[in-house]
Design a protein around this motif. Sequence first.
Motif, PDB file in Angstrom:
ATOM      1  N   LEU A  52     -35.432 -12.584 -29.294  1.00  0.00           N
ATOM      2  CA  LEU A  52     -36.698 -12.977 -29.778  1.00  0.00           C
ATOM      3  C   LEU A  52     -36.777 -14.526 -29.381  1.00  0.00           C
ATOM      4  O   LEU A  52     -35.968 -15.479 -29.686  1.00  0.00           O
ATOM      5  CB  LEU A  52     -36.650 -13.150 -31.400  1.00  0.00           C
ATOM      6  N   ASN A  53     -37.702 -14.651 -28.591  1.00  0.00           N
ATOM      7  CA  ASN A  53     -38.100 -15.908 -27.774  1.00  0.00           C
ATOM      8  C   ASN A  53     -37.126 -16.247 -26.653  1.00  0.00           C
ATOM      9  O   ASN A  53     -37.511 -16.000 -25.263  1.00  0.00           O
ATOM     10  CB  ASN A  53     -38.305 -17.019 -28.733  1.00  0.00           C
ATOM     11  N   GLU A  54     -35.687 -16.723 -27.194  1.00  0.00           N
ATOM     12  CA  GLU A  54     -35.050 -17.143 -26.140  1.00  0.00           C
ATOM     13  C   GLU A  54     -33.530 -16.601 -26.542  1.00  0.00           C
ATOM     14  O   GLU A  54     -33.154 -16.782 -27.707  1.00  0.00           O
ATOM     15  CB  GLU A  54     -35.213 -18.517 -25.830  1.00  0.00           C
ATOM     16  N   ALA A  55     -32.780 -16.586 -25.416  1.00  0.00           N
ATOM     17  CA  ALA A  55     -31.279 -16.423 -25.749  1.00  0.00           C
ATOM     18  C   ALA A  55     -30.500 -17.090 -24.404  1.00  0.00           C
ATOM     19  O   ALA A  55     -30.915 -16.766 -23.427  1.00  0.00           O
ATOM     20  CB  ALA A  55     -30.958 -15.001 -26.028  1.00  0.00           C
ATOM     21  N   GLN A  56     -29.138 -17.194 -24.659  1.00  0.00           N
ATOM     22  CA  GLN A  56     -28.331 -17.437 -23.661  1.00  0.00           C
ATOM     23  C   GLN A  56     -27.429 -15.906 -23.397  1.00  0.00           C
ATOM     24  O   GLN A  56     -27.036 -15.439 -24.289  1.00  0.00           O
ATOM     25  CB  GLN A  56     -27.202 -18.377 -24.118  1.00  0.00           C
ATOM     26  N   VAL A  57     -27.755 -15.631 -22.053  1.00  0.00           N
ATOM     27  CA  VAL A  57     -27.311 -14.047 -21.564  1.00  0.00           C
ATOM     28  C   VAL A  57     -25.808 -14.206 -21.451  1.00  0.00           C
ATOM     29  O   VAL A  57     -25.317 -14.993 -20.693  1.00  0.00           O
ATOM     30  CB  VAL A  57     -27.903 -13.561 -20.299  1.00  0.00           C
ATOM     31  N   THR A  58     -25.078 -13.133 -22.256  1.00  0.00           N
ATOM     32  CA  THR A  58     -23.456 -12.977 -22.147  1.00  0.00           C
ATOM     33  C   THR A  58     -23.150 -11.909 -21.587  1.00  0.00           C
ATOM     34  O   THR A  58     -23.594 -10.709 -21.942  1.00  0.00           O
ATOM     35  CB  THR A  58     -22.761 -13.409 -23.185  1.00  0.00           C
ATOM     36  N   ILE A  59     -22.237 -11.729 -20.343  1.00  0.00           N
ATOM     37  CA  ILE A  59     -21.888 -10.385 -19.864  1.00  0.00           C
ATOM     38  C   ILE A  59     -20.487 -10.475 -20.146  1.00  0.00           C
ATOM     39  O   ILE A  59     -19.485 -11.049 -19.599  1.00  0.00           O
ATOM     40  CB  ILE A  59     -22.187 -10.313 -18.353  1.00  0.00           C
ATOM     41  N   ILE A  60     -19.944  -9.092 -20.669  1.00  0.00           N
ATOM     42  CA  ILE A  60     -18.621  -8.946 -21.120  1.00  0.00           C
ATOM     43  C   ILE A  60     -17.905  -7.704 -20.451  1.00  0.00           C
ATOM     44  O   ILE A  60     -18.751  -6.755 -20.047  1.00  0.00           O
ATOM     45  CB  ILE A  60     -18.582  -8.883 -22.849  1.00  0.00           C
ATOM     46  N   VAL A  61     -16.641  -7.834 -20.210  1.00  0.00           N
ATOM     47  CA  VAL A  61     -16.002  -6.895 -19.515  1.00  0.00           C
ATOM     48  C   VAL A  61     -15.662  -5.729 -20.539  1.00  0.00           C
ATOM     49  O   VAL A  61     -15.394  -5.833 -21.494  1.00  0.00           O
ATOM     50  CB  VAL A  61     -14.650  -7.180 -19.033  1.00  0.00           C
ATOM     51  N   GLU A  62     -16.200  -4.374 -19.876  1.00  0.00           N
ATOM     52  CA  GLU A  62     -15.980  -3.209 -20.853  1.00  0.00           C
ATOM     53  C   GLU A  62     -14.774  -2.436 -20.469  1.00  0.00           C
ATOM     54  O   GLU A  62     -14.241  -1.799 -21.187  1.00  0.00           O
ATOM     55  CB  GLU A  62     -17.400  -2.465 -20.879  1.00  0.00           C
ATOM     56  N   ASN A  63     -14.885  -2.152 -19.132  1.00  0.00           N
ATOM     57  CA  ASN A  63     -14.011  -1.372 -18.481  1.00  0.00           C
ATOM     58  C   ASN A  63     -13.028  -1.957 -17.399  1.00  0.00           C
ATOM     59  O   ASN A  63     -13.740  -2.027 -16.416  1.00  0.00           O
ATOM     60  CB  ASN A  63     -14.656  -0.028 -18.181  1.00  0.00           C
ATOM     61  N   SER A  64     -11.988  -2.702 -17.603  1.00  0.00           N
ATOM     62  CA  SER A  64     -11.425  -3.251 -16.753  1.00  0.00           C
ATOM     63  C   SER A  64     -10.730  -2.460 -15.305  1.00  0.00           C
ATOM     64  O   SER A  64     -10.649  -3.122 -14.422  1.00  0.00           O
ATOM     65  CB  SER A  64     -10.079  -3.948 -17.379  1.00  0.00           C
ATOM     66  N   ALA A  65     -10.359  -1.173 -15.859  1.00  0.00           N
ATOM     67  CA  ALA A  65      -9.841  -0.395 -14.758  1.00  0.00           C
ATOM     68  C   ALA A  65     -11.006   0.092 -13.719  1.00  0.00           C
ATOM     69  O   ALA A  65     -10.479   0.238 -12.436  1.00  0.00           O
ATOM     70  CB  ALA A  65      -9.396   0.970 -15.403  1.00  0.00           C
ATOM     71  N   ALA A  66     -12.299   0.025 -14.030  1.00  0.00           N
ATOM     72  CA  ALA A  66     -13.352   0.147 -13.089  1.00  0.00           C
ATOM     73  C   ALA A  66     -13.475  -1.027 -12.089  1.00  0.00           C
ATOM     74  O   ALA A  66     -13.991  -0.691 -11.062  1.00  0.00           O
ATOM     75  CB  ALA A  66     -14.338   0.529 -13.835  1.00  0.00           C
ATOM     76  N   ILE A  67     -13.095  -2.191 -12.567  1.00  0.00           N
ATOM     77  CA  ILE A  67     -13.282  -3.215 -11.529  1.00  0.00           C
ATOM     78  C   ILE A  67     -12.247  -3.286 -10.730  1.00  0.00           C
ATOM     79  O   ILE A  67     -11.152  -4.283 -11.020  1.00  0.00           O
ATOM     80  CB  ILE A  67     -13.445  -4.595 -12.528  1.00  0.00           C
ATOM     81  N   ASP A  68     -12.176  -2.675  -9.601  1.00  0.00           N
ATOM     82  CA  ASP A  68     -10.949  -2.403  -8.792  1.00  0.00           C
ATOM     83  C   ASP A  68     -11.610  -2.713  -7.278  1.00  0.00           C
ATOM     84  O   ASP A  68     -12.425  -2.116  -6.692  1.00  0.00           O
ATOM     85  CB  ASP A  68     -10.621  -1.011  -8.878  1.00  0.00           C
ATOM     86  N   PHE A  69     -11.058  -3.797  -6.631  1.00  0.00           N
ATOM     87  CA  PHE A  69     -11.142  -4.070  -5.373  1.00  0.00           C
ATOM     88  C   PHE A  69     -10.967  -3.211  -4.366  1.00  0.00           C
ATOM     89  O   PHE A  69     -11.831  -3.146  -3.316  1.00  0.00           O
ATOM     90  CB  PHE A  69     -10.148  -5.466  -5.162  1.00  0.00           C
ATOM     91  N   GLU A  70      -9.908  -2.252  -4.735  1.00  0.00           N
ATOM     92  CA  GLU A  70      -9.778  -1.353  -3.688  1.00  0.00           C
ATOM     93  C   GLU A  70     -10.886  -0.133  -3.461  1.00  0.00           C
ATOM     94  O   GLU A  70     -11.114   0.649  -2.835  1.00  0.00           O
ATOM     95  CB  GLU A  70      -8.572  -0.447  -3.820  1.00  0.00           C
TER      96      GLU A  70
END
Length: 868
Positions: free
Chosen positions: A423-441
Amino acid sequence: MGRGPPAVLALWMLFLSLAQANFAPHFFDNGAGSTNGNMALFSLPEDTPVGSHVYTLNGTDPEGDPVSYHISFNPSARSVFSVDPNLGNITLIEELDREREDEIEAIISISDGLNLVSLTLPTPVAEKVTILVTDANDEAPRFIQEPYVVQVPEDTPSGSSLARVRAVDRDTGSAGSVTYFLKNPHPSEFSVDRHSGVLRLQAGATLDFEKARAHFLTVVAKDGGGKLRGADVVLSATTEVTVNVEDVQDMAPVFVGTPYYGYVYEDTLPGSEVLTVVAMDGDRGKPNRVLYSLVNGSDGAFEINETSGAISVTQSPSQLRREVYELHVQVTEVSSAGTPAAQAMVPVTIRIVDLNNHPPTFYGESGPQNRFELSMYEHPPQGEILRGLKITVNDSDQGANAKFNLRLVGPGGIFRVVPQTVLNEAQVTIIVENSAAIDFEKFKVLTFKLLAIEVSTPEKFSSTADVVIQLLDTNDNVPKFTSHYYVARIPENAPGGSNVLAVTAVDPDTGPWGEVKYSIYGSGADLFLIHPSSGIIYTQPWASLDAEGTARYNFYVKAEDMEGRYSLAEVFITLLDVNDHYPQFGKSVQEKIMVLGSPVKIEATDQDAEEPNNLLDYSITHAEPANVFDINTHTGEIWLKNSIRSLDALHNITPSGDRTWSLEVQAKDRGSPSFSTTALLKIDIVDTEMLSRGPMAAFLMQTKENPMKAVGVLAGIMAIIVALTVLISTATFWRNKKSNKVQPVRRVLRKRPSPAPHSIRIEWLKFRRTKAADKFVLKEAPPNENCNNNSRGSTPPPQAPAPPPPPSTAPSMGQAPWTVPTVSGSLGPQQPQAVAKRKAVGSPVQSALVSELRQKFEKKNLHSKAYF
């Protein structure tokens, strides 16, 4: 004709007299419980199978005439039984049902038939009997007065009786008694009396129309059990009971759709409806009418319709003094009598807002921004916040126009955004949900769109921003071999430093994390090395492989990254056999004795490890004459040709008459290239007759191929004789020294007046190729100088040891003393002349072998001579 009536009367009187002489048959009365007789007090279970033999009629005739039996029933009744007229066996032919017919009346009769001798008529006797049908548990309980539907007010006190169910069972006794119980899958608020069937509300249980308007119960009626066709059975029946709960006024009004929010925009006109509140009686069965009213908070700016609950603004937005109004709306029930009843209250929030003319906007540290970038390592912890992203979202409108939702558009389940509603304004926060999917390979870059979209405005204004995440590699992978095991084969003559095989392990990590170092270890790795970078396995420079020594090697290879993460694989190396050994005979010159009719066998060995390199073939490369012997190529057995069956046949082939042949034999392996070895084979040929002429010949034949065995035996005998001689001579010397005279070693032999020389001829077998062995004769040895024939004379001490005593008992007085032969002779006592002549005719085989042994011994003892 005049005599007719008297004659007829006479015949009739005769007939009556004869009839009176025929007595009636009768049934036996065996009483209750009997199955034989006149069916008196007979009872039958109703579950008796049709076709069963149930009773036997039994009776007799006083005259002993045969009787017959009959059974009949009332014309209006069923014919339940049939009877065998001769045997009286009664059979059930209709099913019985005690509940329909518990007694069966029948007429049984017995007749003695016609007496042909006495010309009497049959005399039937009939009796009326009643058969009782006893009960079986064949009737299930049956509910009456169905269906069961009960109307119960929701305020009924606990423990109250609600209804009664009733079931009847037409069986008697325990089979007709009925008990009741509830069959519900879960605990219920209800119970039933097991004897009366009264349905009650359990103690402590209450009914609530608002929670459940009806209850459905299953009541089971069960009989007390009984016998049916010999088995114990229990029959039951079920019925459904519907308990309808009647509503009573016990609930306050309830608002629907809370919480309530309203918005007044800058262009809203006075009298416009802002929002509507809805309430209803909590008692849903017979609800009361409700009225709405504003209690406080409106300050005259708002009003409510008392029947519909619609709230309207009474002023223009520019006249409103506050930005937010908190109203309290009250709802009141009106009973059927028109009097106020229960009440309820709810807050209503009304916000004064402007027009929706601004979409949501994303801001970075330097102002509005639609692209955000971040670098982070792969596999961050679950729930970690992406702190490198500083994103703010804002909607400049007011009230509902500034309410919007946030969500991430892209690969799902990896991140989540907080908050999701703004409502009006907020600070956006992004949180890790699935660590295994964040794979450099898998992904070097993760790209998402951050979407903000208004919730309740008709325009649904929205905006997006790109979120780009550059992933950084970490050492999260273990080097993995392309195979769990590796197999290699190399020839055993491979020089040191030869490549064996190359193993490969892959580490998906990049940079130094993906560099793999190889090493080997294990008991079989001593002869091998591995290049730490390429994974090539090769032999040690000094390694000398030998398949005959060790044909297989097994060890482990290890692939390790710079942080020590590793995996293993197993290596199996097999040495391929190379034909690098020559066949070997035991001796370069071999001597064999061939018994006529039996083969001799040569054997060679090849040290190679595998076939065909160690498989040998035998052949005769040279023989004179060439047509005497055959050889088995595979076994090495040599035998005379089939045409040679005797020694005479051999003599015909070789004019010289030799029985010893020299052959050049060859052993050749089957490898490639092939190697061969030759040896000289000497064969002596004898027949079985020669072998059976004496044990000495057998011994010499056995030691033919091993002359050192014969030498050892003779040397042992000679050593024993010498030792005995020295021992006896020494004892004799010391004894004579003490007594100053020489004592005889043996018994005193009296000298005969004219001693006749006695000689011993010992025949020796001499090796001759064409004739029998010559005889070697040993003459009697000269008299012993130490021999003392006069026991009373004194002699000087002996100058040499006395000869040893014979191995057997002392000879008689008439025999000459023992003599010791030379090496080429044989040991033995003097024999009579007949025995000596018989020994002279020894077997030629024995003579040949002894002669050959003698020649070999003499070659080894050219400069020495054995004395005993």
